[in-house]
Scaffold this motif. Structure first.
Motif, PDB file in Angstrom:
ATOM      1  N   LEU A  47      18.222  29.871 -38.580  1.00 45.03           N
ATOM      2  CA  LEU A  47      19.253  30.850 -38.922  1.00 45.03           C
ATOM      3  C   LEU A  47      20.559  30.199 -39.343  1.00 45.03           C
ATOM      4  CD1 LEU A  47      18.665  33.480 -36.072  1.00 45.03           C
ATOM      5  CD2 LEU A  47      17.978  33.659 -38.486  1.00 45.03           C
ATOM      6  N   LEU A  48      20.873  29.059 -38.741  1.00 44.62           N
ATOM      7  CA  LEU A  48      22.163  28.418 -38.997  1.00 44.62           C
ATOM      8  C   LEU A  48      22.105  27.350 -40.092  1.00 44.62           C
ATOM      9  CD1 LEU A  48      23.513  27.959 -35.337  1.00 44.62           C
ATOM     10  CD2 LEU A  48      23.987  29.815 -36.958  1.00 44.62           C
ATOM     11  N   THR A  49      20.875  26.948 -40.479  1.00 52.35           N
ATOM     12  CA  THR A  49      20.745  25.835 -41.415  1.00 52.35           C
ATOM     13  C   THR A  49      19.809  26.217 -42.555  1.00 52.35           C
ATOM     14  OG1 THR A  49      20.936  24.386 -39.480  1.00 52.35           O
ATOM     15  CG2 THR A  49      20.294  23.367 -41.560  1.00 52.35           C
ATOM     16  N   PRO A  50      20.343  26.497 -43.739  1.00 51.92           N
ATOM     17  CA  PRO A  50      19.521  26.957 -44.868  1.00 51.92           C
ATOM     18  C   PRO A  50      18.392  26.003 -45.249  1.00 51.92           C
ATOM     19  CG  PRO A  50      21.849  27.278 -45.326  1.00 51.92           C
ATOM     20  CD  PRO A  50      21.778  26.476 -44.070  1.00 51.92           C
ATOM     21  N   ASN A  51      18.635  24.713 -45.189  1.00 53.76           N
ATOM     22  CA  ASN A  51      17.642  23.741 -45.640  1.00 53.76           C
ATOM     23  C   ASN A  51      16.760  23.217 -44.509  1.00 53.76           C
ATOM     24  OD1 ASN A  51      18.632  23.858 -48.306  1.00 53.76           O
ATOM     25  ND2 ASN A  51      20.250  22.376 -47.794  1.00 53.76           N
ATOM     26  N   ILE A 295      17.838  19.639 -32.464  1.00 50.77           N
ATOM     27  CA  ILE A 295      19.265  19.907 -32.248  1.00 50.77           C
ATOM     28  C   ILE A 295      20.113  18.914 -33.035  1.00 50.77           C
ATOM     29  CG2 ILE A 295      21.120  19.957 -30.530  1.00 50.77           C
ATOM     30  CD1 ILE A 295      18.991  20.802 -28.475  1.00 50.77           C
ATOM     31  N   SER A 296      19.756  17.637 -32.949  1.00 47.18           N
ATOM     32  CA  SER A 296      20.490  16.608 -33.682  1.00 47.18           C
ATOM     33  C   SER A 296      20.404  16.835 -35.185  1.00 47.18           C
ATOM     34  CB  SER A 296      19.924  15.229 -33.325  1.00 47.18           C
ATOM     35  OG  SER A 296      20.569  14.214 -34.057  1.00 47.18           O
ATOM     36  N   ASN A 297      19.232  17.178 -35.679  1.00 46.88           N
ATOM     37  CA  ASN A 297      19.033  17.424 -37.106  1.00 46.88           C
ATOM     38  C   ASN A 297      19.882  18.600 -37.579  1.00 46.88           C
ATOM     39  OD1 ASN A 297      17.189  19.176 -39.207  1.00 46.88           O
ATOM     40  ND2 ASN A 297      17.085  16.983 -39.639  1.00 46.88           N
ATOM     41  N   MET A 298      19.936  19.650 -36.775  1.00 50.44           N
ATOM     42  CA  MET A 298      20.730  20.822 -37.123  1.00 50.44           C
ATOM     43  C   MET A 298      22.211  20.459 -37.227  1.00 50.44           C
ATOM     44  SD  MET A 298      20.899  24.506 -35.151  1.00 50.44           S
ATOM     45  CE  MET A 298      21.353  23.704 -33.596  1.00 50.44           C
ATOM     46  N   MET A 299      22.683  19.615 -36.317  1.00 49.98           N
ATOM     47  CA  MET A 299      24.079  19.193 -36.346  1.00 49.98           C
ATOM     48  C   MET A 299      24.374  18.388 -37.618  1.00 49.98           C
ATOM     49  SD  MET A 299      25.380  20.390 -33.515  1.00 49.98           S
ATOM     50  CE  MET A 299      24.235  21.755 -33.759  1.00 49.98           C
TER      51      MET A 299
END
Length: 335
Positions: A47-51, A295-299
């Motif tokens: 939801l927070l990360t388009p790619n 989590i790290s990837n999303m950040m």
């Protein structure tokens, strides 16, 4: 109380241990909880990360999770046995990668270098296991071992970079059918350690020793044997982490694997393994490593600064660990 009296007291009044049915029920609860947490984290990331939902990104997440996951899975038997965690993770993995790169640079055949590194790492682990089995605190033992290993490797390398030189490793950082080599090793190692813990006498003894050492010893289970086996499995995982990283990068230093100790311990805790032992599984530790990698990837994809990533990741990991611990306590109190 003298020793004979203490032994007689333990024999007459052993601490009760969970029944097989209760233990299986709690294991199912924890498994569903960890899988549920993983699902929530992935949905939030989507939801927070388009790619986020791309094949390349999924491959990157698994590749980033592989090293931490291998170490977390390898350390799970140690934690299950009641020996907490190792504080020599970073240093031992660093010694493995340096040794592998040096051997390859000297022209040693790759398979021979791999076997030498695994054997050497296991010897170092067994020595620590013997000391812990003799009664020394495992945290103190591994902390001291880490300091010694770091000092020796720093002295040998002179604080510089060692490289494979004219002997490149073709499979390092490669893939098979599109799946990175380290991810394949991560998967196979997780399966192997999970089977060891769930389908062998050694695995059942490890869990019983961690759940109630006194009762286990009364039953004739050797704490020393369980401890040494746990350190052997742990050492093999660290050797694999070092070998895979050495093959991928072709170089190493005494500063390799920064933060690996904290990440591996966090993966075990996020996976729901009880730090005091007796409850947990290598598979859940592997899932814990993947959760942390997501989590790290999303950040990263959301352009968080390094400090921001560490702060958010640390906060989320703490919340997950607290949630998992609450579920474990509730499951225990409902028996």
């Amino acid at each position: 109380m003298n020793e004979p009296a203490r032994s007689m007291s333990a024999a007459n009044n052993p601490t009760p241990v969970p029944t097989a049915e209760a233990a299986a029920r709690q294991e199912r609860t924890m498994r569903f909880a960890v899988i549920g947490v993983a699902a929530v984290v992935i949905v939030v990331a989507m939801l927070l990360t388009p790619n986020f939902m791309t094949l390349d990104n999924a491959r990157a997440i698994l590749r980033n999770a592989a090293t931490v996951g291998i170490v977390a899975v390898a350390m799970t038997p140690m934690t299950l046995s009641g020996n907490f965690v190792s504080l020599a993770i970073t240093q031992t993995a660093m010694a493995a990668i340096v040794a592998f790169v040096v051997l390859i640079g000297l022209g040693v055949p790759q398979i021979v270098a791999i076997l030498i590194v695994i054997a050497g790492t296991v010897v170092v682990g067994v020595l620590q296991g013997v000391v812990v089995a003799a009664g020394l605190n495992p945290v103190i033992t591994t902390l001291a071992a880490g300091a010694i290993i770091f000092g020796v490797v720093s002295q040998v390398t002179g604080g510089g970079i060692v490289r494979v030189g004219a002997y490149p490793i073709s499979w390092g950082g490669g893939a098979i059918l599109g799946v990175p080599v380290e991810v394949i090793v991560f998967f196979l190692f997780t399966v192997a350690v999970t089977l060891l813990m769930s389908s062998t006498v050694t695995g059942r003894e490890t869990i019983l020793v961690g759940a109630n050492r006194a009762t286990a010893e009364i039953s004739g289970i050797s704490f020393a044997r369980v401890t040494i086996v746990a350190f052997v499995v742990f050492s093999i995982g660290l050797a694999l982490a070092g070998i895979l990283s050495g093959a991928a990068f072709g170089q190493a230093t005494a500063q390799s694997f920064p933060g690996l100790t904290i990440s591996a311990i966090a993966a075990i805790l996020v996976g729901g393994t009880a730090i005091q032992g007796g409850q947990g599984s290598p598979l859940r530790s592997a899932i814990g490593a993947i959760i942390i990698a997501v989590i790290s990837n999303m950040m990263v994809l959301n352009d968080f600064s390094t400090g921001g990533r560490l702060a958010v990741q640390g906060g989320v990991v703490v919340m997950i660990v607290v949630l998992i611990d609450l579920l474990r306590r509730r499951g225990r109190s409902s028996k």
